[in-house]
Scaffold this motif. Structure first.
Motif, PDB file in Angstrom:
ATOM      1  N   ARG A  73       0.814  -1.228   0.000  1.00 28.83           N
ATOM      2  CA  ARG A  73       0.000   0.000   0.000  1.00 28.83           C
ATOM      3  C   ARG A  73       0.845   1.274   0.000  1.00 28.83           C
ATOM      4  N   PRO A  74       1.811   1.419   0.930  1.00 28.51           N
ATOM      5  CA  PRO A  74       2.527   2.700   0.958  1.00 28.51           C
ATOM      6  C   PRO A  74       3.858   2.651   0.197  1.00 28.51           C
ATOM      7  N   ALA A  75       4.066   1.628  -0.649  1.00 27.70           N
ATOM      8  CA  ALA A  75       5.419   1.401  -1.194  1.00 27.70           C
ATOM      9  C   ALA A  75       5.920   2.581  -2.028  1.00 27.70           C
ATOM     10  N   GLN A  76       5.073   3.057  -2.954  1.00 25.05           N
ATOM     11  CA  GLN A  76       5.540   4.143  -3.841  1.00 25.05           C
ATOM     12  C   GLN A  76       5.815   5.418  -3.058  1.00 25.05           C
ATOM     13  N   GLU A  77       4.873   5.732  -2.165  1.00 22.56           N
ATOM     14  CA  GLU A  77       5.033   6.968  -1.391  1.00 22.56           C
ATOM     15  C   GLU A  77       6.227   6.881  -0.447  1.00 22.56           C
ATOM     16  N   THR A  78       6.499   5.680   0.034  1.00 24.22           N
ATOM     17  CA  THR A  78       7.659   5.494   0.916  1.00 24.22           C
ATOM     18  C   THR A  78       8.929   5.842   0.165  1.00 24.22           C
ATOM     19  N   GLN A  79       8.999   5.317  -1.054  1.00 26.79           N
ATOM     20  CA  GLN A  79      10.192   5.567  -1.857  1.00 26.79           C
ATOM     21  C   GLN A  79      10.341   7.067  -2.136  1.00 26.79           C
ATOM     22  N   ALA A  80       9.202   7.695  -2.458  1.00 26.56           N
ATOM     23  CA  ALA A  80       9.247   9.136  -2.756  1.00 26.56           C
ATOM     24  C   ALA A  80       9.698   9.907  -1.520  1.00 26.56           C
ATOM     25  N   LEU A  81       9.130   9.567  -0.369  1.00 29.28           N
ATOM     26  CA  LEU A  81       9.472  10.284   0.868  1.00 29.28           C
ATOM     27  C   LEU A  81      10.963  10.133   1.187  1.00 29.28           C
ATOM     28  N   LEU A  82      11.450   8.910   1.096  1.00 25.48           N
ATOM     29  CA  LEU A  82      12.843   8.691   1.488  1.00 25.48           C
ATOM     30  C   LEU A  82      13.804   9.285   0.463  1.00 25.48           C
ATOM     31  N   THR A  83      13.423   9.231  -0.814  1.00 28.56           N
ATOM     32  CA  THR A  83      14.299   9.809  -1.837  1.00 28.56           C
ATOM     33  C   THR A  83      14.358  11.327  -1.689  1.00 28.56           C
ATOM     34  N   ASP A  84      13.189  11.947  -1.469  1.00 29.44           N
ATOM     35  CA  ASP A  84      13.163  13.402  -1.233  1.00 29.44           C
ATOM     36  C   ASP A  84      14.013  13.771  -0.036  1.00 29.44           C
ATOM     37  N   GLY A  85      13.834  12.965   1.033  1.00 32.37           N
ATOM     38  CA  GLY A  85      14.567  13.235   2.272  1.00 32.37           C
ATOM     39  C   GLY A  85      16.055  13.155   2.035  1.00 32.37           C
ATOM     40  N   SER A  86      16.519  12.102   1.321  1.00 34.15           N
ATOM     41  CA  SER A  86      17.973  11.966   1.171  1.00 34.15           C
ATOM     42  C   SER A  86      18.503  13.024   0.198  1.00 34.15           C
ATOM     43  N   ARG A  87      17.632  13.459  -0.775  1.00 29.11           N
ATOM     44  CA  ARG A  87      18.076  14.536  -1.682  1.00 29.11           C
ATOM     45  C   ARG A  87      18.288  15.823  -0.887  1.00 29.11           C
ATOM     46  N   GLN A  88      17.327  16.087  -0.001  1.00 29.21           N
ATOM     47  CA  GLN A  88      17.433  17.300   0.818  1.00 29.21           C
ATOM     48  C   GLN A  88      18.715  17.297   1.647  1.00 29.21           C
ATOM     49  N   VAL A  89      18.963  16.135   2.306  1.00 36.40           N
ATOM     50  CA  VAL A  89      20.171  16.037   3.133  1.00 36.40           C
ATOM     51  C   VAL A  89      21.399  16.241   2.267  1.00 36.40           C
ATOM     52  N   ALA A  90      21.394  15.601   1.070  1.00 44.13           N
ATOM     53  CA  ALA A  90      22.555  15.705   0.175  1.00 44.13           C
ATOM     54  C   ALA A  90      22.773  17.156  -0.238  1.00 44.13           C
ATOM     55  N   GLU A  91      21.632  17.852  -0.541  1.00 46.10           N
ATOM     56  CA  GLU A  91      21.769  19.255  -0.954  1.00 46.10           C
ATOM     57  C   GLU A  91      22.341  20.103   0.186  1.00 46.10           C
ATOM     58  N   GLU A  92      21.805  19.803   1.412  1.00 49.25           N
ATOM     59  CA  GLU A  92      22.310  20.572   2.551  1.00 49.25           C
ATOM     60  C   GLU A  92      23.797  20.346   2.743  1.00 49.25           C
ATOM     61  N   ARG A  93      24.224  19.089   2.534  1.00 52.62           N
ATOM     62  CA  ARG A  93      25.645  18.793   2.769  1.00 52.62           C
ATOM     63  C   ARG A  93      26.481  18.965   1.506  1.00 52.62           C
ATOM     64  N   ASN A  94      25.772  19.244   0.383  1.00 49.12           N
ATOM     65  CA  ASN A  94      26.440  19.414  -0.902  1.00 49.12           C
ATOM     66  C   ASN A  94      27.183  18.148  -1.332  1.00 49.12           C
ATOM     67  N   ILE A  95      26.559  16.979  -1.174  1.00 44.26           N
ATOM     68  CA  ILE A  95      27.165  15.734  -1.655  1.00 44.26           C
ATOM     69  C   ILE A  95      26.239  15.075  -2.663  1.00 44.26           C
TER      70      ILE A  95
END
Ligand SMILES: Cc1ncc(COP(=O)(O)O)c(C=O)c1O
Length: 482
Positions: A454-476
Motif C-alpha cells: 500500500r505505501p510502497a511508492q510513497e515510501t520511496q518518494a518520501l525517502l528519496t526526497d529526504g535523502s536529496r534534501q540532506v545531500a543538498e544541505e551537505r552538498n554531496i
C-alpha cells in the motif's frame, strides 16, 4: 427465501467436510434450528435424517444430535497459496479489521481468541456464582486464579512464588500506580530503559521528577552504565525477556549483575514480563525473578498479550517483605478486580486450556512473523534492516539511510497501517530510526504483501526526497532510487 431441506443438508455436510464442525460437536435441535430459520420442523428433520443415513450425524436420543464421533475424513486438499489450515483466515471482515488498524503492535491474534471455550467457561462461571461472590471481589484477587497463576509461573517462568504473593490487578497503569504508591518512591531516583515502553516512560516522567535512562544494547540493559551513572537508584524498571521495544534478551551475566546491585543497595527491580511466553526457536527464557534469591524483584505479568487486552487483567508477584504493607495500602485504596473474569480465567488456566492456547499461539505467531518478514524483504529490500530476534510479537524494521521514521510512520498510518516510529521510544538525543511492526494479525503471505505494498511508492518518494534534501544541505551527490 426460506431454505429447503437440501440447502440445510448441503450447508451442514460442507461444514463437516471442511472441518468447521468436528466429530462429536453438537448440532442444533430440530426445534431450535427450525425456529431460527423460520422453516417447518419437517424440513430440518429431513435434512438431519439424510445426514444420519450418510453417517455424518448420529442421534444421541434425548441428548440431541451430534457430528458422528467415529467420522474419519480425508485431509482437506490445499492449494499452494491457501494458508487457511496453518493459519486460520481472519474471522473478521475488512470493516471490522479496520477498527484496530493493520500491523498494530503488541496485540494478540484477535481471530484466534478461544471464544468457544470462553463462552462455555463463562456460562459455568455465572451458573456457579454464589451469593457471597455477588458482593465485593476479594481484594488481592480470586484465590483459585492466584493459585493457577502461581502454578503457571512455577512451571513456565521458573518462579518459586506462592499464591499469597500473587495479586490480581487491572493492567500496566494500575500496576505502576500501585507500586509507586506502595513504595512511596516518586521522589526517589528511578531508572528506565532507553529506548523503553513509551507508556511507562510517560507515566514515570509525569510522576517521578528524578527519572533517568540507561541504554540498551544487544545484551539488554547496559548494567555497567547503570553502575557508573545511577548506582544510587532506588528503582529500576526492566523488560528482561524481550526488551520493549528492541526485543533483545537480557544476558545471564547482566541478570546476575543487576540482581547483585539491587541486593547490595536494597533497590527494587520491577520486571515487566509482558510477552515472555512467546519464543519460537528456543525454549522460553526463565524470568529474571527466577534468579532472585534476595527477593528484590517485583514481577508484573499480564493476560493482555496471551488472551485479550480488553480483559484488563494482569498480576503482580510481590516480594514477601512487601506483602503486609501492600495489604494495608490496598485496603484503603483498592476494591478488587471484577470477579467473573477472574473465575473464567481461573478455569481456563486450571483446566489446562491456557497451556494449549500458548502452544497454538507460538506456532501461529512464528508463521505470521514469517509472512511479514518475507513481504518486507520482497517489497523493501534496500530500505530496511531487520534484526530478527527470537520471539516477541513485533519486529523492528530499522531504516538504513534515513532518520525520517516519524514521517514514514505517519505515511503508513494514512494507509491504515498502525506502525510506530522507533525514535519516539527514546528520551535521549541519539535514537535509532525505524518502524515497529506488529505481525500477530496478518493471516497470510498474500495479505502481508498486499498491506506492505500500500505505501510502497510513497515510501520511496518520501525517502528519496529526504535523502536529496540532506545531500543538498551537505552538498554531496545524492544516492539513486532503490
Ligand atoms: C512493555 C509492555 N508492558 C506491559 C504491557 C501490558 O499492559 P496491559 O497489561 O495494561 O495491557 C504492554 C502492553 O502493550 C507493554 O507493551
Amino acid at each position: 427465501m426460506k431454505p429447503g431441506y437440501r440447502a440445510i443438508y448441503t450447508q451442514y455436510r460442507e461444514s463437516i467436510i471442511r472441518g468447521l464442525l468436528k466429530p462429536g460437536d453438537k448440532v442444533p435441535s430440530v426445534r431450535v434450528l427450525a425456529s431460527e430459520l423460520g422453516v417447518a420442523r419437517k424440513t430440518v428433520e429431513t435434512a438431519w435424517s439424510i445426514l444420519v443415513g450418510e453417517g455424518f450425524l448420529v442421534s444421541d436420543g434425548a441428548r440431541g444430535t451430534r457430528v458422528n464421533p467415529q467420522l474419519v475424513l480425508p485431509p482437506v486438499k490445499r492449494k499452494a497459496s491457501d494458508n487457511s489450515l496453518s493459519t486460520p483466515a481472519s474471522v473478521f471482515g475488512d470493516a471490522e479489521r479496520k477498527q484496530t488498524g493493520f500491523l498494530r503492535l503488541g496485540i494478540p491474534a484477535l481471530d484466534a481468541f478461544p471464544s468457544k471455550k470462553w463462552l462455555l467457561l463463562s456460562a459455568k462461571a455465572v451458573r456457579a456464582l454464589h451469593p457471597g461472590e455477588m458482593l465485593a471481589p476479594p481484594l488481592m484477587g480470586y484465590a483459585p486464579l492466584r493459585d493457577a497463576i502461581a502454578h503457571y509461573l512455577n512451571v513456565s517462568r521458573g518462579l518459586a512464588c506462592s499464591p499469597d504473593q500473587v495479586v490480581i490487578t487491572g493492567g500496566y497503569q494500575h500496576n505502576l500506580r500501585l507500586i509507586l504508591t506502595l513504595l512511596a518512591c516518586t521522589q526517589q531516583k528511578v531508572v528506565y530503559e532507553e529506548p523503553g515502553y513509551f507508556l511507562g516512560q510517560r507515566i514515570l516522567e509525569h510522576m517521578c521528577p528524578q527519572l533517568h535512562s540507561v541504554p540498551v544494547d544487544n545484551d539488554g540493559l547496559d548494567i555497567n552504565y547503570l553502575l557508573r551513572n545511577h548506582r544510587d537508584a532506588h528503582f529500576i524498571f526492566v523488560t528482561p525477556s524481550h526488551q520493549s521495544p528492541l526485543a533483545v534478551t537480557l544476558s545471564l551475566p547482566r541478570r546476575q549483575q543487576l540482581l547483585a546491585w539491587a541486593s547490595q543497595r536494597n533497590s527494587w527491580i520491577v520486571e515487566d514480563d509482558y510477552d515472555g511466553e512467546f519464543h519460537y526457536t528456543r525454549k522460553v527464557v526463565p524470568a529474571l525473578k527466577s534468579l532472585d534469591n534476595d527477593d528484590r524483584v517485583i514481577y508484573m505479568g499480564t493476560f493482555s498479550k496471551t488472551m485479550l487486552p480488553s480483559l484488563r487483567t494482569s498480576y503482580l508477584v510481590l516480594p514477601r517483605v512487601l506483602l503486609a504493607p501492600f495489604k494495608q495500602t490496598a485496603e484503603l485504596i483498592e476494591s478488587g478486580q471484577p470477579l467473573l473474569t477472574q473465575k473464567i480465567l481461573a478455569a481456563f488456566l486450571g483446566e489446562g486450556h491456557f497451556y494449549k492456547h500458548l502452544k497454538k499461539m507460538r506456532n501461529l505467531y512464528s508463521t505470521r512473523r514469517g509472512f511479514v518478514l518475507g513481504a518486507l524483504a520482497e517489497i523493501y529490500p534496500l530500505t530496511f534492516d531487520v534484526e530478527v530476534r527470537d520471539g516477541g510479537m513485533h519486529i523492528i524494521a530499522f531504516l538504513r539511510d534515513s532518520t525520517q521514521d516519524v514521517a514514514l510512520a505517519q505515511l503508513w498510518q494514512r494507509h491504515e497501517l498502525q506502525v510506530s516510529p522507533l525514535s519516539e521510544w527514546y528520551r535521549g538525543s541519539s535514537p535509532r530510526y525505524g518502524l515497529i511492526i506488529g505481525y500477530t494479525n496478518v493471516t497470510s503471505a498474500e495479505e502481508a504483501i498486499a498491506l506492505l505494498q500500500r505505501p510502497a511508492q510513497e515510501t520511496q518518494a518520501l525517502l528519496t526526497d529526504g535523502s536529496r534534501q540532506v545531500a543538498e544541505e551537505r552538498n554531496i551527490p545524492c544516492r539513486g532510487k532503490q
